[in-house]
Design an enzyme around this catalytic site. Structure first.
Site, PDB file in Angstrom:
ATOM      1  N   GLU A 175       0.863  -1.095  -0.118  1.00 11.80           N
ATOM      2  CA  GLU A 175      -0.195  -0.021  -0.014  1.00 11.80           C
ATOM      3  C   GLU A 175       0.846   1.282   0.038  1.00 11.80           C
ATOM      4  OE1 GLU A 175      -2.856  -0.625   3.201  1.00 11.80           O
ATOM      5  OE2 GLU A 175      -4.104  -1.523   1.753  1.00 11.80           O
ATOM      6  N   GLU A 377      -5.469  -8.430  -1.573  1.00 12.87           N
ATOM      7  CA  GLU A 377      -6.462  -8.233  -0.167  1.00 12.87           C
ATOM      8  C   GLU A 377      -7.675  -7.917  -0.650  1.00 12.87           C
ATOM      9  OE1 GLU A 377      -4.730  -5.449   2.909  1.00 12.87           O
ATOM     10  OE2 GLU A 377      -2.716  -6.228   2.475  1.00 12.87           O
TER      11      GLU A 377
HETATM   12  C1  BGP Z   1      -4.529  -3.186   4.428  1.00 10.54           C
HETATM   13  C2  BGP Z   1      -3.561  -3.499   5.282  1.00 10.54           C
HETATM   14  C3  BGP Z   1      -3.439  -4.921   5.806  1.00 10.54           C
HETATM   15  C4  BGP Z   1      -4.918  -5.335   6.669  1.00 10.54           C
HETATM   16  C5  BGP Z   1      -5.767  -4.607   5.914  1.00 10.54           C
HETATM   17  C6  BGP Z   1      -7.441  -4.791   6.845  1.00 10.54           C
HETATM   18  O1  BGP Z   1      -4.629  -1.690   4.750  1.00 10.54           O
HETATM   19  O2  BGP Z   1      -2.535  -3.744   4.011  1.00 10.54           O
HETATM   20  O3  BGP Z   1      -2.191  -5.007   6.908  1.00 10.54           O
HETATM   21  O4  BGP Z   1      -4.882  -5.305   7.868  1.00 10.54           O
HETATM   22  O5  BGP Z   1      -5.831  -3.360   5.363  1.00 10.54           O
HETATM   23  O6  BGP Z   1      -7.250  -3.722   7.556  1.00 10.54           O
HETATM   24  P1  BGP Z   1      -7.770  -3.675   9.024  1.00 10.54           P
HETATM   25  O7  BGP Z   1      -6.867  -4.528   9.635  1.00 10.54           O
HETATM   26  O8  BGP Z   1      -7.392  -2.489   9.657  1.00 10.54           O
HETATM   27  O9  BGP Z   1      -9.018  -4.380   9.130  1.00 10.54           O
END
Ligand code: BGP
Length: 478
Positions: A175, A377
């Site tokens: 990201e 993701e």
């Molecule tokens: C993204 C990240 C991840 C992950 C995901 C979900 O921004 O790359 O590391 O955690 O989001 O977000 P969260 O864990 O805040 O629900």
């Protein structure tokens, strides 16, 4: 047209959210080891020194460091073709600026990759997933110092050489476009200004932030070029958080607002990493805002020589943008919220659910770049309940099914999609809130927000569902 025979189905995690063992095996501290647990209503805090009264969830994660064999076996049981994970930079170079790597750290990932290979699972490795060694932050202010590029490249070359026969797919920075926001100072760039009291609202010097991002682009491009030299078979991608946006209304002002934000947040970093040069609109933004970057002539060559092989991104939700200042209902979201879309429902954490937005995004990105794409993701965080060893999670199945259906339609329309790794196949620490309660997994982990629980693993209903999806190469989604 449908998913290719070698479509990469799997799941994705990050070291700091699952490994634990934060100070075992010679590992140094990363910035994540200094971020406390929080909740939706209580923001996480960065503490410069570790505070014995605080709970730091990365310290134990979900104990993947000791349980990786069991976890990978469960992924294999679901039929994973690929497993996305990150290497904790500070396991390999504990401070980040050493000459020699930490052998014990290297050995750990040897074991993890061997375990994957045993089941025919391709590892997809992120080099930097919000995990810069803390020493580099304290001593160099992270990537704001040009020397840190060399440290990163040394780390990248070390792991490329070591794993060149075990890993084919790599991502450089997770990201990366987070750095276009002040909050990205610490996570992506490793900048922690002395005047910053709350890392969620850091002291922000735009020029320094963009200069540091320039250094991250160079670090990424040099890593890509080195990777291709070390093994021409490597496929190395960029990774962005794509926040698809809609103009809230059809007012032309809203349309232009949408275009500007989309350029700024979604397109800028991808344009640099895919095309190897800065796009016109960002140069104009820098000019207008008095931001002058030191870009050397050789930097331009480096960016050109280090273009990525594929584009990967995270996709969870969408939001709307508007010029209107009043009477706008807001919504939360990943990294950023926005105006609420009246046509969408949201998860319990307030992220709007928009499967069709995924099709739109895939088509938009393929129009723009015409290189292979990968969704690395996607998923829904929910407060699952374990009852008698079982978890019924129809909402997760519904979310994933609807997104995969749209993904299929995009592929039918001709989008070249390499694979799909849903986020968090194993419940893990939430990056945003630091909770365990916000669960994404097919595998339930018995662990509470406060660190209680046995850490035992249980298969949720969605585990069996995803297994069918993979076995049928995305045909059987019922
Ligand atoms: C993204 C990240 C991840 C992950 C995901 C979900 O921004 O790359 O590391 O955690 O989001 O977000 P969260 O864990 O805040 O629900």
């Amino acid at each position: 047209m449908t998913f290719s025979k070698d479509f990469l189905w799997g799941g994705a995690v990050a070291a700091n959210q699952c490994e634990g063992a934060w100070n075992e095996g010679g590992k140094g501290e990363s910035i994540q080891d200094h971020i406390t647990a929080g909740t939706l209503n209580k923001p996480r805090r960065f503490t410069r020194e570790l505070d014995s009264e605080e709970y730091y969830p990365s310290h134990d994660g979900v104990d993947f460091y000791h349980r990786y064999k069991e976890d990978i076996r469960l992924f294999a049981e679901m039929g994973f073709k690929v497993f996305r994970l990150s290497i904790a930079w500070s396991r390999i170079f504990p401070c980040g600026d050493e000459e020699q790597p930490n052998e014990e750290g290297l050995l750990f990932y040897d074991n993890v990759f061997d375990e994957c290979r045993k089941y025919g699972i391709e590892p997809l490795v992120t080099l930097s997933h919000f995990e810069i060694p803390y020493h580099l932050v304290k001593t160099y202010q992270g990537f704001s110092d040009r020397r840190v590029i060399d440290f990163f490249v040394r780390y990248a070359v070390t792991v490329f050489e070591r794993y060149k026969h075990k890993v084919k797919y790599w991502l450089t920075f997770n990201e990366i476009n987070f750095a276009t926001m002040p909050k990205g100072n610490l996570n992506i760039l490793g900048i922690l200004d002395d005047r910053t009291e709350d890392h969620n609202h850091p002291w922000d010097d735009k020029e320094r932030r963009y200069q540091a991002l320039h250094h991250v682009f160079l670090a990424s491009a040099r890593a890509v070029a080195e990777g291709h030299r070390i093994n021409p078979q490597f496929r190395i991608g960029c990774m962005l958080c794509h926040i698809t946006m809609y103009p809230l209304t059809c007012a032309p002002d809203d349309m232009l607002e949408y275009q500007e934000l989309d350029h700024f947040f979604n397109n800028f970093c991808g344009d640099v990493q895919v095309r190897g040069e800065y796009p016109y609109y960002i140069k104009n933004y820098f000019r207008k805002n008095g931001i002058f970057l030191h870009i050397q002539e050789e930097d331009r060559q480096i960016l050109k020589a280090g273009k990525v092989d594929f584009y990967s991104f995270s996709y969870y939700m969408t939001n709307c943008v508007t010029k209107r200042k009043e009477n706008v209902e807001l919504t939360l979201g990943n990294l950023m919220g926005g105006a609420k879309n009246p046509y969408l429902k949201a998860s319990d954490w307030g992220w709007q659910i928009d499967p069709q937005g995924l099709r739109f995004t895939l088509q938009k990105l393929y129009d723009r770049y015409q290189i292979p794409l990968m969704i690395v993701e996607n998923g829904i965080g929910a407060a699952d309940e374990l009852v008698d060893g079982k978890v019924h999670d129809p909402y997760r199945i519904e979310y994933l099914r609807d997104h995969i259906l749209e993904m299929r339609l995009a592929v039918e329309n001709g989008v070249e999609l390499m694979g799909y790794t849903m986020w968090g196949p194993l419940d893990l620490i939430s990056a945003g809130t630091g909770e365990m309660k916000k669960r994404y997994g097919f595998i339930y982990v018995d662990r509470g927000n406060d660190g209680s629980g046995s850490l035992a693993r249980y298969k949720k209903d969605s585990f069996y569902w995803y297994k069918k999806v993979i076995a049928s190469n995305g045909e059987d989604l019922d």
